[in-house]
Design an enzyme around this catalytic site. Structure first.
Site, PDB file in Angstrom:
ATOM      1  N   HIS A 101       0.750  -1.186   0.015  1.00  0.00           N
ATOM      2  CA  HIS A 101      -0.161   0.222  -0.072  1.00  0.00           C
ATOM      3  C   HIS A 101       0.866   1.346  -0.046  1.00  0.00           C
ATOM      4  O   HIS A 101       2.138   1.399   0.323  1.00  0.00           O
ATOM      5  CB  HIS A 101      -0.948   0.082   1.389  1.00  0.00           C
ATOM      6  CG  HIS A 101      -0.360  -0.147   2.489  1.00  0.00           C
ATOM      7  ND1 HIS A 101       0.384  -0.903   3.202  1.00  0.00           N
ATOM      8  CD2 HIS A 101      -0.055   1.202   3.291  1.00  0.00           C
ATOM      9  CE1 HIS A 101       1.184  -0.753   4.081  1.00  0.00           C
ATOM     10  NE2 HIS A 101       0.773   0.824   4.590  1.00  0.00           N
ATOM     11  N   ASP A 103       0.271   4.819   1.885  1.00  0.00           N
ATOM     12  CA  ASP A 103      -0.325   5.387   3.019  1.00  0.00           C
ATOM     13  C   ASP A 103      -1.425   6.401   2.419  1.00  0.00           C
ATOM     14  O   ASP A 103      -1.267   7.300   1.726  1.00  0.00           O
ATOM     15  CB  ASP A 103       0.335   5.915   4.152  1.00  0.00           C
ATOM     16  CG  ASP A 103       1.364   4.973   4.828  1.00  0.00           C
ATOM     17  OD1 ASP A 103       0.889   3.876   4.849  1.00  0.00           O
ATOM     18  OD2 ASP A 103       2.308   5.418   5.274  1.00  0.00           O
ATOM     19  N   HIS A 255       4.690   0.269   0.250  1.00  0.00           N
ATOM     20  CA  HIS A 255       5.416  -0.523   1.461  1.00  0.00           C
ATOM     21  C   HIS A 255       4.730  -1.632   1.978  1.00  0.00           C
ATOM     22  O   HIS A 255       3.458  -1.856   1.852  1.00  0.00           O
ATOM     23  CB  HIS A 255       5.882   0.465   2.532  1.00  0.00           C
ATOM     24  CG  HIS A 255       4.986   1.139   3.146  1.00  0.00           C
ATOM     25  ND1 HIS A 255       4.500   2.564   2.575  1.00  0.00           N
ATOM     26  CD2 HIS A 255       4.363   1.113   4.470  1.00  0.00           C
ATOM     27  CE1 HIS A 255       3.402   2.869   3.603  1.00  0.00           C
ATOM     28  NE2 HIS A 255       3.399   2.078   4.407  1.00  0.00           N
ATOM     29  N   ARG A 270       4.846   6.006  14.291  1.00  0.00           N
ATOM     30  CA  ARG A 270       4.845   6.716  13.023  1.00  0.00           C
ATOM     31  C   ARG A 270       4.521   8.183  13.001  1.00  0.00           C
ATOM     32  O   ARG A 270       3.662   8.604  13.793  1.00  0.00           O
ATOM     33  CB  ARG A 270       4.066   6.162  11.878  1.00  0.00           C
ATOM     34  CG  ARG A 270       4.175   6.487  10.634  1.00  0.00           C
ATOM     35  CD  ARG A 270       3.390   5.835   9.678  1.00  0.00           C
ATOM     36  NE  ARG A 270       2.142   6.842   9.166  1.00  0.00           N
ATOM     37  CZ  ARG A 270       1.008   6.212   8.530  1.00  0.00           C
ATOM     38  NH1 ARG A 270       1.073   5.226   8.273  1.00  0.00           N
ATOM     39  NH2 ARG A 270       0.161   7.217   8.319  1.00  0.00           N
TER      40      ARG A 270
HETATM   41  O1  LIG Z   1       5.200  -1.455  10.473  1.00  0.00           O
HETATM   42  C1  LIG Z   1       5.685  -1.313   9.436  1.00  0.00           C
HETATM   43  O2  LIG Z   1       6.847  -1.701   9.236  1.00  0.00           O
HETATM   44  C2  LIG Z   1       5.145  -0.372   8.451  1.00  0.00           C
HETATM   45  C3  LIG Z   1       3.585  -0.119   8.878  1.00  0.00           C
HETATM   46  C4  LIG Z   1       3.082   0.895   7.996  1.00  0.00           C
HETATM   47  O3  LIG Z   1       2.501   0.477   7.174  1.00  0.00           O
HETATM   48  C5  LIG Z   1       2.923   2.333   8.192  1.00  0.00           C
HETATM   49  O4  LIG Z   1       3.561   2.788   9.224  1.00  0.00           O
HETATM   50  O5  LIG Z   1       2.437   3.167   7.337  1.00  0.00           O
HETATM   51 FE   LIG Z   2       1.691   2.063   5.683  1.00  0.00          FE
END
Ligand SMILES: O=C(O)CCC(=O)C(=O)O
Ligand SMILES: [Fe+2]
Length: 304
Positions: A101, A103, A255, A270
């Site tokens: 995806h 984000d 990602h 994040r």
């Molecule tokens: O946990 C992760 O490595 C990525 C998770 C994710 O898709 C995000 O933080 O947007």
């Molecule tokens: Fe993500």
């Protein structure tokens, strides 16, 4: 492009570079930030190791150097004391991140980028993979490129929750908010990057349908285009260590968080930077169809 302030070490052939010699918790000059930004745009995802001194506030302060920071995400709990920080700490069975995806593309201004900081990492597993949507576009044979150039896609947060993952009690409030508002946005399938001018495939997990095609045709074409994104040549895989920070350009990547660590703890946080309105190769901009997408990035944090 190099930098007089730090070393840049590419991690894979087409995407990803490690930045060596920058302490993100220190007071960084505008010149250093400008070089970090150029490195991000060029390599699409950049990695910093050994940033144990960086805390959540420092992570937000660093993110603010690149633009406005979003508050809250409807699927992921924020820290109650710091709504800008998404706390991703709830195990593989509750995550939607273990699929390809980009984000938050269901709103009209999807994030410019996100900064992820590793607080707890399993001894093995839990890597994250990023893919370069610009090289994926360049890999398309000319006839497929011509097709992609003409397509626009409806992105939405509406899912079939009949098959949804099981959430722990504390996270249910977030899902309730997530499902209460449906967002739909029409984006160009080929997006012109606002900083580099590069063309990239702008698709991913929130694409529901291509404008003017049936759902079956859309599914088939989406699968075909996604196969170019996920070609190993267009990807980089990061083996996390505690204290690592990854910063990706959400305008030029997808990602995938690998859910191969069972019930072992994995805790990352994040911070997300607001992006601009995508522009297609004909100069036309994305359009919100459903949901007040313009308000989305500033919505209240939901705390359980
Ligand atoms: O946990 C992760 O490595 C990525 C998770 C994710 O898709 C995000 O933080 O947007
Ligand atoms: Fe993500």
């Amino acid at each position: 492009m190099g930098s007089q302030y730090f070393d840049i070490k590419p991690v894979a052939g087409r995407i990803g570079a490690e930045i060596i010699g920058v302490n993100l918790s220190s007071n960084l000059s505008d010149d250093i930030i400008s070089d970090i930004r150029k490195t991000l745009v060029k390599h699409k995802v950049i990695f910093f190791r050994d940033q144990q001194q960086l805390d959540a506030d420092g992570q937000v302060a660093f993110a603010r150097r690149f633009g406005e920071v979003t508050t809250a995400h409807p699927t992921v709990p924020s820290l109650p004391e710091n709504p800008e920080v998404l706390d991703l700490n709830y195990g593989r069975t509750t995550s939607r991140a273990n699929s390809w995806h980009t984000d938050v593309t269901f709103v009209d201004r999807p994030p410019l980028g996100s900064i992820l900081r590793a607080l707890d990492i399993p001894p093995t597993g839990g890597d994250t993979i990023w893919a370069n949507s610009v090289t994926a576009y360049q890999d398309l044979p000319i006839h497929l490129r011509n097709l992609a150039d003409q397509l626009w896609a409806v992105h939405s947060n509406k899912y079939d929750y009949a098959t949804a993952f099981d959430l722990p009690e504390y996270a249910k409030a977030y899902r309730a908010v997530f499902t209460s508002t449906v967002y739909e946005t029409l984006h160009p399938v080929v997006r012109v990057h606002p900083e580099s001018g590069e063309r990239g495939l702008f698709i991913g997990g929130f694409v529901r349908q291509f404008r003017g095609l049936s759902t079956t045709e859309s599914d088939d074409i989406l699968r075909l285009l996604q196969a170019y994104i996920t070609r190993p040549e267009n990807t980089v895989r990061w083996r996390w260590q505690v204290g690592d920070v990854a910063f990706w350009d959400n305008r030029a990547t997808q990602h995938y968080a690998i859910a191969d660590y069972g019930d072992q703890p994995r805790h990352v946080q994040r911070v997300t930077i607001v992006g601009d309105l995508p522009v297609g190769i004909d100069g036309k901009q994305s359009e919100a169809i459903k949901g007040d997408a313009s308000e989305y990035n500033r919505r209240e944090a939901v705390t359980a």
